[in-house]
Design a protein around this motif. Structure first.
Motif, PDB file in Angstrom:
ATOM      1  N   GLN A 229     -25.968   7.718  -5.052  1.00  0.00           N
ATOM      2  CA  GLN A 229     -27.171   7.320  -4.166  1.00  0.00           C
ATOM      3  C   GLN A 229     -26.816   6.264  -3.431  1.00  0.00           C
ATOM      4  O   GLN A 229     -26.683   5.036  -3.872  1.00  0.00           O
ATOM      5  N   ALA A 230     -26.752   6.481  -2.104  1.00  0.00           N
ATOM      6  CA  ALA A 230     -26.319   5.280  -1.427  1.00  0.00           C
ATOM      7  C   ALA A 230     -27.273   5.451  -0.172  1.00  0.00           C
ATOM      8  O   ALA A 230     -26.891   6.194   0.738  1.00  0.00           O
ATOM      9  N   PRO A 231     -27.738   4.291   0.353  1.00  0.00           N
ATOM     10  CA  PRO A 231     -28.703   4.437   1.375  1.00  0.00           C
ATOM     11  C   PRO A 231     -28.258   4.453   2.723  1.00  0.00           C
ATOM     12  O   PRO A 231     -27.172   4.163   2.946  1.00  0.00           O
TER      13      PRO A 231
ATOM     14  N   LEU B 243     -27.030   2.662  -5.398  1.00  0.00           N
ATOM     15  CA  LEU B 243     -26.589   1.529  -4.670  1.00  0.00           C
ATOM     16  C   LEU B 243     -28.121   1.129  -3.759  1.00  0.00           C
ATOM     17  O   LEU B 243     -28.639   1.814  -3.352  1.00  0.00           O
ATOM     18  N   GLY B 244     -28.186  -0.300  -3.617  1.00  0.00           N
ATOM     19  CA  GLY B 244     -29.249  -1.011  -2.871  1.00  0.00           C
ATOM     20  C   GLY B 244     -28.890  -0.798  -1.308  1.00  0.00           C
ATOM     21  O   GLY B 244     -27.823  -0.622  -1.040  1.00  0.00           O
TER      22      GLY B 244
ATOM     23  N   PHE C  42     -39.698   5.922  -5.230  1.00  0.00           N
ATOM     24  CA  PHE C  42     -39.749   5.169  -4.121  1.00  0.00           C
ATOM     25  C   PHE C  42     -38.148   4.407  -4.344  1.00  0.00           C
ATOM     26  O   PHE C  42     -37.683   3.949  -5.537  1.00  0.00           O
ATOM     27  N   PRO C  43     -37.274   4.215  -3.358  1.00  0.00           N
ATOM     28  CA  PRO C  43     -36.011   3.349  -3.221  1.00  0.00           C
ATOM     29  C   PRO C  43     -36.505   1.913  -3.916  1.00  0.00           C
ATOM     30  O   PRO C  43     -37.647   1.451  -3.438  1.00  0.00           O
ATOM     31  N   SER C  44     -35.639   1.319  -4.422  1.00  0.00           N
ATOM     32  CA  SER C  44     -35.875  -0.170  -4.966  1.00  0.00           C
ATOM     33  C   SER C  44     -35.974  -0.868  -3.651  1.00  0.00           C
ATOM     34  O   SER C  44     -36.707  -2.019  -3.886  1.00  0.00           O
TER      35      SER C  44
ATOM     36  N   PRO D 287     -34.540  -6.656   3.430  1.00  0.00           N
ATOM     37  CA  PRO D 287     -35.818  -6.025   3.284  1.00  0.00           C
ATOM     38  C   PRO D 287     -36.897  -6.240   4.409  1.00  0.00           C
ATOM     39  O   PRO D 287     -37.824  -5.510   4.672  1.00  0.00           O
ATOM     40  N   GLU D 288     -36.957  -7.617   4.959  1.00  0.00           N
ATOM     41  CA  GLU D 288     -37.794  -7.927   5.908  1.00  0.00           C
ATOM     42  C   GLU D 288     -37.900  -7.212   7.294  1.00  0.00           C
ATOM     43  O   GLU D 288     -38.624  -7.357   7.989  1.00  0.00           O
TER      44      GLU D 288
END
Length: 811
Positions: free
Chosen positions: A227-229, A580-581, A780-782, A586-587
């Motif tokens: 899983q790779a965003p 993967l993240g 939910f994704p991290s 994130p902001e």
């Protein structure tokens, strides 16, 4: 006299070896004529041919040896060619050696003309035996067996060794012309791939991990699930290590498998990036026959009498192959241009190109579908093929459909009416099958619920009736295409054949159900009965298909939970799982949760106005383009109507059911204007899981926010409930497997439209009380953190005002 052993002959491997079979070599050099004959040939003739071969072989003398493997090396300064095959029959009679080649035919034996290809195969085998055994002469027999009557005709000739050597030298020399071109290409390719570096200045966060996992998977002949965003660059991160592995000999060919045309375009772009970095790669994009065909009927019939691209195809195909091989990217456009130039069928041309391509980009069905997989690679064999499965979350439902099949009473009754009394046996078999469907309809009433009847058993009597229809239809179809109902019969034939083949896969991972469709209680008009072989769990069949290659990498931005996808996509304990993240700050994302609104089916009517107000609040704080996703068309249309009435100044687009390609392009074109004029707002209303819910790339100012209404659960239906019960019986959470995980995948895909690049900023508003439940929140994704709960439109507006206030000024 020393003859070839019953085991393959072994040779010391030279540094570079090209292998081919006797059949492939002769077929490539001597092929000529039309693409197809325009007639009909039974699909099971291959099996019947094998049985016929065995019957002839059993009738031969006791010292006759059948299916003798043989191999021969041709060494030149530039190339070493290994030619191999199996001799149908080898017999020593006193001082005479006989090589027999057996051919089966559907034609009358007295109509068979001299066939240069058949004789060339037999003579090449004879040459190999003569060379290895030191024979001055050898007998060759070409035996034809008629498949319907089992009558045979044999033609036996004696050839001098020198005569065979001269004939085969010419044959091999003509093949070596192409082999040298290909061999030189392989050397250039491998040299370029050895020196190839990653084509960008640096790896994005997560790219190196995905690339390393891909390389290890191919090198170790394993399977991995990643899983790779969005934004990591999954395509280049899998293709780069795959071609590096190919250059080192860990794979012979790479199949990049996608569900959508957009995925194929991304793969082509990544391959061009690799070429820009110095890679030499021959890549092929396969396009469906009905889309690439030059004729108005979309390739539904390939009749040389009507199609100039089929007529004489094999007379021109080798020149077309050599022409296009001067290029590295065999895209649809290039294939079409070359096919027009050489007057060859573009679809068959692309299939003939496939063995010479290093990377093949194509739809899932070319590897997984039992009715459509590439038989030139996967028929009764496997190879050093690496499978890269893009957007792998789509494969679960696609595979269920590939491995399922159904028949309708209306189809059977319709073709029965057309046949009438003209072909009594076919009419009789169709009538028997039609009456069985009427019996199924009664079982729905007596043993089912009036609409459905479910049974875990494969009805052998139905399968026997379907088989009888096939045999009777084949006898009619063999009469030729002059039948007035040819098109209807051939379509029905292949539907029933597909049904029979899926029936052969039926096991504990399947169930069956009968459905009454279109019933009007006051009338029998419009009634139909459908019988379906339904694949509940595609994992076993996918795993079998993966055995056609040596390694597989599944990847997607929404492969969550990984264990669920591993289980349903043919994986096993011990396979690599990689999550993967996000590579983006994130902001840059503001995630809002309106969990005070209920969107369940019973409560939807009460939510229309609240959702319209929530969308308006989201839009109010930022000029730009937005998408709002809904679980159904009706829900979407109800909210869109209210939104349009309350906010007439905001541009509104609403997805329609069954939009054409042109309509879809027009919908997306509204998001193209950049920079946007002041006070410009556009809101597109779309259906979750539809054409705008994934696979579209609206970067930068093209999309600044999205609303996702509901948790995406598939509609309650019989098939989903059957899936739920199947997994519950195995102590696996059935509701999650049938509803929650597929639903949340739609949510994640829809929300993933917002942040596409490192510079993108945007907002996502999730609307549904159920999003507060742990069964959904844990999916939910991290990087969806923090989650901002909002209780009303004013709260939404305040949160977004603060978010956009800290964003860089947009233009």
């Amino acid at each position: 006299m020393q003859l070839p052993n019953s085991t393959p002959i072994l040779y010391a491997m030279p540094p570079r070896l090209l292998k081919t079979s006797v059949r492939e070599l002769v077929g490539f050099v001597l092929r000529s004529g039309d693409l197809v004959s325009g007639g009909f040939s039974r699909p099971d003739r291959l099996v019947e041919g094998t049985r016929a071969h065995q019957q002839v072989q059993r009738a031969r003398p006791a010292d006759y040896r059948a299916e003798v493997p043989i191999s021969y090396l041709v060494e030149t300064d530039e190339i070493t060619l290994e030619i191999s095959g199996r001799i149908d029959g080898l017999l020593v009679e006193d001082d005479t050696v006989l090589v027999e080649e057996i051919k089966t035919t559907e034609a009358d034996l007295d109509q068979i003309a001299e066939n240069p290809t058949h004789w060339a195969q037999a003579k090449l085998y004879a040459f190999m035996v003569a060379e290895q055994s030191g024979l001055d002469a050898i007998d060759v027999q070409l035996t034809y067996l008629q498949l319907d009557t089992y009558e045979h005709r044999a033609d036996r000739r004696t050839f001098a060794g020198d005569e065979l050597a001269a004939f085969c030298a010419d044959l091999i020399a003509r093949y070596l012309h192409w082999a040298r071109i290909y061999q030189q290409w392989c050397a250039e390719r491998d040299s370029s791939l050895e020196a190839l570096a990653f084509p960008f200045a640096e790896f994005r966060p997560g790219q190196r991990d995905l690339a390393a996992a891909t390389y290890r998977t191919i090198n170790g002949r394993g399977r991995s699930f990643a899983q790779a965003p969005t934004g990591i660059g999954k395509t280049i991160s899998t293709l780069f290590p795959a071609v590096k592995a190919l250059g080192l000999g860990h794979a012979e060919k790479i199949f990049y498998l996608t569900a959508k045309t957009s995925g194929r375009r991304v793969a082509e772009k990544a391959l061009d990036d690799l070429r820009g970095g110095g890679a030499r790669i021959k890549s092929l994009t396969l396009t469906a026959r009905d889309k690439i065909c030059f004729k108005p009927n979309g390739g539904s019939t390939c009749d040389p009498e009507q199609c100039e691209f089929a007529r004489g195809y094999y007379d021109r195909i080798n020149d077309a192959l050599e022409d296009i091989f001067a290029h590295d990217a065999f895209t649809r456009t290039r294939i079409e241009e070359c096919a027009q130039k050489h007057t060859v069928c573009p679809f068959e041309f692309s299939l003939d190109l496939a063995p010479w391509a290093d990377v093949i980009t194509c739809d899932y069905n070319y590897v997984f579908d039992p009715r459509a997989f590439l038989r030139c690679f996967f028929q009764d064999t496997s190879g050093q093929y690496a499978f890269l499965i893009d957007e792998a979350h789509n494969l679960v439902d696609r595979a269920r459909e590939m491995f399922s099949a159904d028949l309708y009473k209306s189809e059977i009754a319709g073709i029965k009416r057309l046949v009438g009394k003209t072909h009594p046996d076919l009419s009789k078999q169709l009538d028997a099958l039609n009456r069985y469907f009427a019996k199924l309809g009664r079982q729905v009433e007596q043993e089912g619920d009036g609409k459905y009847w479910v049974s875990p058993q494969l009805p052998t009597d139905l399968m026997a009736l379907a088989h009888n229809v096939l045999r009777a239809a084949e006898k009619v179809l063999e009469q030729g295409a002059a039948l007035p109902f040819w098109d209807e019969l051939i379509e029905c034939y292949f539907r029933v054949l597909s049904f029979e083949r899926i029936g052969e896969l039926f096991d504990e991972h399947y169930t069956t159900y009968t459905e009454k469709q279109g019933f009007d209680l006051s009338s029998a008009e419009g009634q139909d009965i459908r019988f379906r072989l339904f694949c509940l769990d595609p994992a076993h069949n996918i795993r079998q298909a993966l055995g056609r290659g040596c390694a597989a990498v599944f990847f997607s931005a929404t492969l969550s939970p990984l264990a669920y996808f591993r289980d349903l996509l043919g994986g096993e304990e011990g396979d690599t799982l990689l999550s993967l993240g996000s590579p983006f700050p994130p902001e840059h994302l503001r995630l809002l949760l309106a969990d005070h609104i209920e969107t369940t089916y019973k409560k939807r009517g009460e939510s229309y106005d609240a959702i319209a107000d929530a969308i308006a609040a989201l839009v109010s704080q930022r000029t730009g383009n937005y998408l709002a996703f809904f679980p159904s068309y009706k829900y979407m249309e109800e909210v869109a109507t209210r939104f349009a009435e309350a906010h007439p100044s905001i541009g509104l687009l609403v997805q329609e059911s069954g939009m054409s390609d042109r309509q879809r392009e027009a919908f997306l074109a509204a998001f193209d204007a950049e920079p946007l004029p002041a006070e410009h707002y556009t809101v597109g209303f779309a259906v979750m899981g539809g054409v705008f819910g994934e696979g579209i790339d609206l970067v930068g100012e093209r999309l600044v926010g999205a609303v996702v209404v509901g948790v995406g659960l598939p509609q309650l239906c019989l098939e989903r409930d059957l899936i739920r019960r199947y997994f519950d019986e195995r102590e696996i959470p059935g509701f999650a497997y049938a509803y929650v995980y597929p639903g949340m995948n739609r949510v994640l895909q829809a929300a993933g439209r917002v942040i596409r690049t490192a510079s993108d900023r945007g907002a996502i508003l999730l609307v549904d009380r159920r999003f507060a439940q742990s069964r959904y929140r844990q999916l939910f994704p991290s990087f969806w953190h923090p989650v901002h709960s909002v209780r009303n439109p004013a709260h939404i507006a305040r949160s977004l005002a603060e978010f956009w206030h800290h964003a860089p000024t947009h233009t």
